[in-house]
Design a protein around this motif. Sequence first.
Motif, PDB file in Angstrom:
ATOM      1  N   CYS A 188       0.826  -1.206   0.000  1.00 16.26           N
ATOM      2  CA  CYS A 188       0.000   0.000   0.000  1.00 16.26           C
ATOM      3  C   CYS A 188       0.866   1.264   0.000  1.00 16.26           C
ATOM      4  CB  CYS A 188      -0.925   0.010   1.216  1.00 16.26           C
ATOM      5  SG  CYS A 188      -2.308  -1.135   1.091  1.00 16.26           S
ATOM      6  N   SER A 189       1.920   1.257   0.807  1.00 15.89           N
ATOM      7  CA  SER A 189       2.781   2.443   0.858  1.00 15.89           C
ATOM      8  C   SER A 189       3.557   2.612  -0.440  1.00 15.89           C
ATOM      9  CB  SER A 189       3.740   2.354   2.049  1.00 15.89           C
ATOM     10  OG  SER A 189       4.513   1.173   1.977  1.00 15.89           O
ATOM     11  N   LEU A 190       3.994   1.502  -1.031  1.00 14.46           N
ATOM     12  CA  LEU A 190       4.664   1.586  -2.330  1.00 14.46           C
ATOM     13  C   LEU A 190       3.679   2.043  -3.407  1.00 14.46           C
ATOM     14  CD1 LEU A 190       6.947  -1.598  -2.361  1.00 14.46           C
ATOM     15  CD2 LEU A 190       7.594   0.774  -1.911  1.00 14.46           C
ATOM     16  N   GLY A 191       2.432   1.560  -3.317  1.00 16.91           N
ATOM     17  CA  GLY A 191       1.418   2.001  -4.263  1.00 16.91           C
ATOM     18  C   GLY A 191       1.152   3.488  -4.138  1.00 16.91           C
ATOM     19  N   ALA A 192       1.093   3.993  -2.890  1.00 17.97           N
ATOM     20  CA  ALA A 192       0.897   5.429  -2.671  1.00 17.97           C
ATOM     21  C   ALA A 192       2.066   6.223  -3.241  1.00 17.97           C
ATOM     22  CB  ALA A 192       0.744   5.709  -1.177  1.00 17.97           C
ATOM     23  N   THR A 193       3.279   5.717  -3.037  1.00 18.39           N
ATOM     24  CA  THR A 193       4.472   6.415  -3.523  1.00 18.39           C
ATOM     25  C   THR A 193       4.524   6.435  -5.038  1.00 18.39           C
ATOM     26  OG1 THR A 193       5.665   5.696  -1.543  1.00 18.39           O
ATOM     27  CG2 THR A 193       6.980   6.526  -3.374  1.00 18.39           C
ATOM     28  N   PHE A 194       4.267   5.285  -5.665  1.00 17.17           N
ATOM     29  CA  PHE A 194       4.257   5.226  -7.130  1.00 17.17           C
ATOM     30  C   PHE A 194       3.146   6.107  -7.695  1.00 17.17           C
ATOM     31  CE2 PHE A 194       6.303   0.841  -6.709  1.00 17.17           C
ATOM     32  CZ  PHE A 194       7.567   1.346  -6.976  1.00 17.17           C
ATOM     33  N   GLY A 195       1.994   6.119  -7.023  1.00 17.50           N
ATOM     34  CA  GLY A 195       0.904   6.970  -7.473  1.00 17.50           C
ATOM     35  C   GLY A 195       1.265   8.441  -7.370  1.00 17.50           C
ATOM     36  N   TYR A 196       1.921   8.811  -6.264  1.00 10.51           N
ATOM     37  CA  TYR A 196       2.346  10.198  -6.068  1.00 10.51           C
ATOM     38  C   TYR A 196       3.369  10.607  -7.127  1.00 10.51           C
ATOM     39  CZ  TYR A 196       4.413  14.245  -3.666  1.00 10.51           C
ATOM     40  OH  TYR A 196       4.885  15.501  -3.348  1.00 10.51           O
ATOM     41  N   VAL A 197       4.338   9.745  -7.365  1.00 14.62           N
ATOM     42  CA  VAL A 197       5.361  10.028  -8.377  1.00 14.62           C
ATOM     43  C   VAL A 197       4.720  10.142  -9.758  1.00 14.62           C
ATOM     44  CG1 VAL A 197       7.359   9.054  -9.586  1.00 14.62           C
ATOM     45  CG2 VAL A 197       7.265   9.005  -7.081  1.00 14.62           C
ATOM     46  N   ALA A 198       3.790   9.230 -10.058  1.00 16.42           N
ATOM     47  CA  ALA A 198       3.097   9.300 -11.346  1.00 16.42           C
ATOM     48  C   ALA A 198       2.336  10.617 -11.481  1.00 16.42           C
ATOM     49  CB  ALA A 198       2.140   8.116 -11.488  1.00 16.42           C
ATOM     50  N   GLY A 199       1.680  11.041 -10.389  1.00 16.50           N
ATOM     51  CA  GLY A 199       0.954  12.299 -10.416  1.00 16.50           C
ATOM     52  C   GLY A 199       1.868  13.490 -10.632  1.00 16.50           C
ATOM     53  N   LEU A 200       3.042  13.462  -9.992  1.00 17.27           N
ATOM     54  CA  LEU A 200       4.004  14.552 -10.157  1.00 17.27           C
ATOM     55  C   LEU A 200       4.475  14.679 -11.601  1.00 17.27           C
ATOM     56  CD1 LEU A 200       6.221  14.041  -6.970  1.00 17.27           C
ATOM     57  CD2 LEU A 200       4.605  15.910  -7.378  1.00 17.27           C
ATOM     58  N   ILE A 201       4.605  13.551 -12.273  1.00 14.08           N
ATOM     59  CA  ILE A 201       5.065  13.575 -13.671  1.00 14.08           C
ATOM     60  C   ILE A 201       3.921  13.901 -14.627  1.00 14.08           C
ATOM     61  CG2 ILE A 201       6.061  12.173 -15.522  1.00 14.08           C
ATOM     62  CD1 ILE A 201       7.553  10.600 -13.335  1.00 14.08           C
ATOM     63  N   ILE A 202       2.751  13.335 -14.347  1.00 11.90           N
ATOM     64  CA  ILE A 202       1.609  13.524 -15.244  1.00 11.90           C
ATOM     65  C   ILE A 202       1.094  14.955 -15.198  1.00 11.90           C
ATOM     66  CG2 ILE A 202      -0.805  12.888 -15.610  1.00 11.90           C
ATOM     67  CD1 ILE A 202      -0.056  10.062 -14.656  1.00 11.90           C
ATOM     68  N   ALA A 203       1.062  15.555 -13.997  1.00 10.13           N
ATOM     69  CA  ALA A 203       0.427  16.868 -13.821  1.00 10.13           C
ATOM     70  C   ALA A 203       0.976  17.941 -14.761  1.00 10.13           C
ATOM     71  CB  ALA A 203       0.538  17.310 -12.362  1.00 10.13           C
ATOM     72  N   PRO A 204       2.295  18.224 -14.759  1.00  6.76           N
ATOM     73  CA  PRO A 204       2.778  19.279 -15.666  1.00  6.76           C
ATOM     74  C   PRO A 204       2.621  18.921 -17.134  1.00  6.76           C
ATOM     75  CG  PRO A 204       4.620  18.169 -14.591  1.00  6.76           C
ATOM     76  CD  PRO A 204       3.377  17.685 -13.927  1.00  6.76           C
ATOM     77  N   LEU A 205       2.736  17.620 -17.464  1.00  6.30           N
ATOM     78  CA  LEU A 205       2.554  17.219 -18.859  1.00  6.30           C
ATOM     79  C   LEU A 205       1.110  17.430 -19.299  1.00  6.30           C
ATOM     80  CD1 LEU A 205       4.661  13.927 -18.901  1.00  6.30           C
ATOM     81  CD2 LEU A 205       5.350  16.216 -19.640  1.00  6.30           C
ATOM     82  N   TRP A 206       0.175  17.072 -18.431  1.00  3.35           N
ATOM     83  CA  TRP A 206      -1.247  17.258 -18.761  1.00  3.35           C
ATOM     84  C   TRP A 206      -1.581  18.742 -18.878  1.00  3.35           C
ATOM     85  CZ3 TRP A 206      -5.445  19.606 -16.486  1.00  3.35           C
ATOM     86  CH2 TRP A 206      -6.698  19.283 -17.001  1.00  3.35           C
ATOM     87  N   ILE A 207      -1.060  19.540 -17.965  1.00  3.72           N
ATOM     88  CA  ILE A 207      -1.321  20.981 -18.004  1.00  3.72           C
ATOM     89  C   ILE A 207      -0.734  21.597 -19.269  1.00  3.72           C
ATOM     90  CG2 ILE A 207      -0.795  23.176 -16.868  1.00  3.72           C
ATOM     91  CD1 ILE A 207      -0.898  21.631 -14.194  1.00  3.72           C
TER      92      ILE A 207
END
Length: 219
Positions: A188-207
Amino acid sequence: MKEAEIRRLLAANLLCVFLIILTAVVPAFIWDGFTVLGTHLAWMCICSGCVSTLNVVLHLVLKPNLSAKRSSFAHKISRFLKCCIYFFMSCILFHAIIVLYGAPLIELVTETFLLAVLLSTFTTLQCLCVLGPNTQAWIRVFSKNGAMSIWESSLQITTVCSILGTWFGAFPIPLDWDRPWQVWPISCSLGATFGYVAGLIIAPLWIHWNRKRLTYKSR
């Protein structure tokens, strides 16, 4: 929308990603036997502390929610104390939600609470840095079309990705694979971390991809 602001967001997010990678690598050079899986609770504490510190520093340097008003020292102290209370309440709330979703109630309390702290670091702390202890602003940002800046759009994406990552990370736990990462709450903690990292990368690209149709208006 200014390209410079998107680049600032991208640089800040990539710095967070790089720091998370360092939390998994650097401690092994000064701590014998340190591994993300073998000493997982220690890694969660290190990751939460480092990400929290970096987010606060980035907020002070970049000032994504800079206001024209100058607040007094007493107001800043009050705001800081409110942020601390909000963060602690978030940890308690996430802990309760995780237990309701099937985590042990009495056993492994420390593990569950540290997972709640890690998840609060990825979600609530960012809200506090960008929006402050303003419940109405939180409701506005997480409502449909509620973001008023690229920082708030990024906040939406990283928060959702972190929570979804935690949820998906729970799926392998009941399976009989007997893998070391199936021990609570590693997946669960690794999933949260991978999700957070994915969000950090996706956010500026999507914007950046949708910058022409994103029009932020003051409300």
